[in-house]
Design an enzyme around this catalytic site. Structure first.
Site, PDB file in Angstrom:
ATOM      1  N   ASP A 266      44.531  32.725  38.118  1.00 47.69           N
ATOM      2  CA  ASP A 266      44.019  33.557  39.119  1.00 47.69           C
ATOM      3  C   ASP A 266      43.860  33.031  40.302  1.00 47.69           C
ATOM      4  OD1 ASP A 266      42.249  35.055  40.615  1.00 47.69           O
ATOM      5  OD2 ASP A 266      41.256  35.747  38.920  1.00 47.69           O
TER       6      ASP A 266
ATOM      7  N   ARG B 133      54.495  56.955  40.536  1.00 49.94           N
ATOM      8  CA  ARG B 133      53.682  55.909  39.723  1.00 49.94           C
ATOM      9  C   ARG B 133      54.685  54.715  39.359  1.00 49.94           C
ATOM     10  NH1 ARG B 133      54.210  56.831  34.643  1.00 49.94           N
ATOM     11  NH2 ARG B 133      53.403  58.885  34.544  1.00 49.94           N
TER      12      ARG B 133
ATOM     13  N   TYR C 298      35.436  34.311  35.834  1.00 52.80           N
ATOM     14  CA  TYR C 298      34.967  35.421  36.536  1.00 52.80           C
ATOM     15  C   TYR C 298      34.362  36.417  35.559  1.00 52.80           C
ATOM     16  CZ  TYR C 298      34.917  40.126  38.537  1.00 52.80           C
ATOM     17  OH  TYR C 298      34.544  41.545  38.972  1.00 52.80           O
TER      18      TYR C 298
ATOM     19  N   LYS D  65      39.879  40.486  47.872  1.00 50.35           N
ATOM     20  CA  LYS D  65      39.316  39.529  48.746  1.00 50.35           C
ATOM     21  C   LYS D  65      40.171  39.130  49.706  1.00 50.35           C
ATOM     22  CE  LYS D  65      36.318  39.889  45.338  1.00 50.35           C
ATOM     23  NZ  LYS D  65      36.942  40.484  44.342  1.00 50.35           N
TER      24      LYS D  65
HETATM   25  C1  LIG Z   1      38.416  35.545  40.841  1.00 47.01           C
HETATM   26  C2  LIG Z   1      38.426  36.786  40.561  1.00 47.01           C
HETATM   27  N1  LIG Z   1      39.489  37.413  39.652  1.00 47.01           N
HETATM   28  C3  LIG Z   1      39.565  39.043  39.676  1.00 47.01           C
HETATM   29  C4  LIG Z   1      38.396  39.596  40.397  1.00 47.01           C
HETATM   30  C5  LIG Z   1      38.371  41.104  39.940  1.00 47.01           C
HETATM   31  O1  LIG Z   1      38.916  41.779  41.196  1.00 47.01           O
HETATM   32  P1  LIG Z   1      38.676  43.370  41.344  1.00 47.01           P
HETATM   33  O2  LIG Z   1      37.303  43.215  41.838  1.00 47.01           O
HETATM   34  O3  LIG Z   1      39.471  43.462  42.645  1.00 47.01           O
HETATM   35  O4  LIG Z   1      38.772  44.196  40.324  1.00 47.01           O
HETATM   36  C6  LIG Z   1      37.455  39.164  40.974  1.00 47.01           C
HETATM   37  C7  LIG Z   1      36.241  39.952  41.507  1.00 47.01           C
HETATM   38  O5  LIG Z   1      35.333  39.463  42.104  1.00 47.01           O
HETATM   39  C8  LIG Z   1      37.415  37.589  41.153  1.00 47.01           C
HETATM   40  O6  LIG Z   1      36.273  37.198  41.857  1.00 47.01           O
END
Ligand SMILES: Cc1ncc(COP(=O)(O)O)c(C=O)c1O
Length: 393
Positions: free
Chosen positions: A169, A45, A97, A194
């Site tokens: 982000d 971990r 998001y 992604k």
């Molecule tokens: C811009 C963005 N940030 C964070 C996330 C969250 O990621 P995860 O689905 O891997 O938890 C997403 C998910 O679609 C996203 O589009």
């Protein structure tokens, strides 16, 4: 050194065996010679060689000092919020998001961390929202799903002057296009699910800190809260990153072609793609990133959920699914899917109209993608006008 060369050669050769592919250390613990005497690893971990290879790789790609890999993008976001304490405030981009919005409002507000949402496309709005309690500015650029662009360098200056952290982000752009830490941000997060992973076969998240001290705080939270990425998924992300620049180049080329097609179509109202000259912050996007990414959103002239649902169920190559950034094209209807947790009024105010459709442009031939969209728009037109002759025209 070029970006692609840097990526390929940042992936280490295994020092123990010479393996060219990073080995998957599928172990929970590491044998110690004496208490506290070990080869740099004690419990998986806390640290694992496969995860560490990924963390170092992404830290290098993002021009950061420390990376920490998490079980999802949301757990990466969660770790950043845990840097704060009760009474602190966050300023966040307004069309954030949906999952981040849910985390902020339904989990962290309970613990006394409040969030003020602003349109960050104008840095002045961010400046005006700062209070003595603001400790973190949170932007996505481009945003999900309306592809808003914020000026990272300008907001970084505001953050520095106000003594608060800026977290970007960078999921939509990826380090192949944009490096927020080099533009003055303190932290970058990714949903590695992604573009970093790139093949729609895993869920993962990463936080990268610009300076070591901040990075060590994130590492402490990673170990203390425990939402780590598994060795196998770490390996999959490394494998995805090997082709990141190549994939991103093609995503950008295809997306530009699709966006230009949509822009001239009579059934389409607005197209959101930073690569279009009509995009309000096209110049800022061109200044701070090497390309405009693979996501294109648009609204229909018939701005209803029904028309959008008809479109998203009429395409053949674009598969209806949450998520983005993979090799296969996907599409979604944010009002009913990713942004369902945001109240309709708030969602519309942030530009997420009822008919907004988000396309994740994959690596198929652009011409095939355009044809698929064209036939789905034709169906919308027929429903709207009731003119069946259009079909044979
Ligand atoms: C811009 C963005 N940030 C964070 C996330 C969250 O990621 P995860 O689905 O891997 O938890 C997403 C998910 O679609 C996203 O589009």
């Amino acid at each position: 050194m070029g970006n692609t060369t840097q990526i390929i050669h940042s992936i280490p050769v295994d020092p123990l065996t010479g393996a060219i592919s990073v080995p998957i250390y599928q172990t929970s613990t590491f044998v110690q010679e004496a208490p506290g005497v070990n080869k740099g690893f004690d419990y998986a971990r806390t640290n694992n060689p496969t995860r560490q290879a990924l963390e170092n790789l992404v830290a290098e790609l993002e021009d950061g000092s420390i990376g920490a890999a998490f079980a999802s993008g949301l757990s990466a976001i969660d770790a950043v919020v845990k840097l704060l304490k009760a009474g602190d405030e966050i300023i966040a981009v307004d069309d954030i998001y949906g999952g981040a919005f849910r985390l902020f409002t339904q989990i962290y507000e309970k613990f006394g961390i409040n969030v003020n949402y602003v349109d960050a496309t104008n840095a002045e709005n961010v400046f005006n929202a700062i209070t003595l309690r603001t400790k973190l500015i949170w932007i996505e650029t481009p945003t999900n799903p309306t592809l808003k662009i914020s000026d990272i360098a300008a907001i970084a200056k505001i953050a520095r002057a106000s003594n608060c952290l800026l977290c970007v982000d960078n999921t939509f752009a990826s380090p192949a296009l944009q490096k927020p830490l080099a533009l003055g941000a303190d932290l970058v997060v990714h949903s590695a699910t992604k573009y970093l992973g790139g093949h729609s076969d895993l869920i993962a998240g990463i936080v990268i800190a610009k300076d070591k001290e901040l990075g060590e705080k994130v590492k402490f939270i990673q170990n203390a809260s425990g939402a780590i990425l598994s060795p196998f998924d770490s390996w999959l992300v490394i494998r995805g990153i090997e082709t990141l620049t190549l994939r991103i180049k093609q995503h950008c080329l295809n997306a530009q072609q699709v966006a230009e097609f949509l822009e001239q179509h009579s059934e389409v109202d607005r197209v959101y793609y930073p690569g279009l000259k009509s995009h309000i912050n096209h110049d800022i996007a061109a200044k701070q990133s090497k390309g405009f990414g693979g996501i294109v959103s648009f609204t229909l002239k018939n701005d209803t959920e029904e028309a959008a649902v008809q479109f998203v169920t009429s395409t053949k190559l674009f598969k209806l699914a949450e998520s983005l950034g993979g090799i296969k094209s996907l599409l979604c209807h944010p009002a009913n899917m990713t942004h369902k947790t945001i109240p309709a009024e708030k969602r519309r105010a942030a530009g997420v109209a009822d008919s907004l459709i988000r396309l994740s442009i994959g690596l198929e031939e652009a011409e095939d993608l355009v044809k698929d969209i064209e036939q789905a728009l034709e169906k919308i037109k027929i429903s709207r006008t009731g003119n069946y002759r259009v079909q044979t025209a």
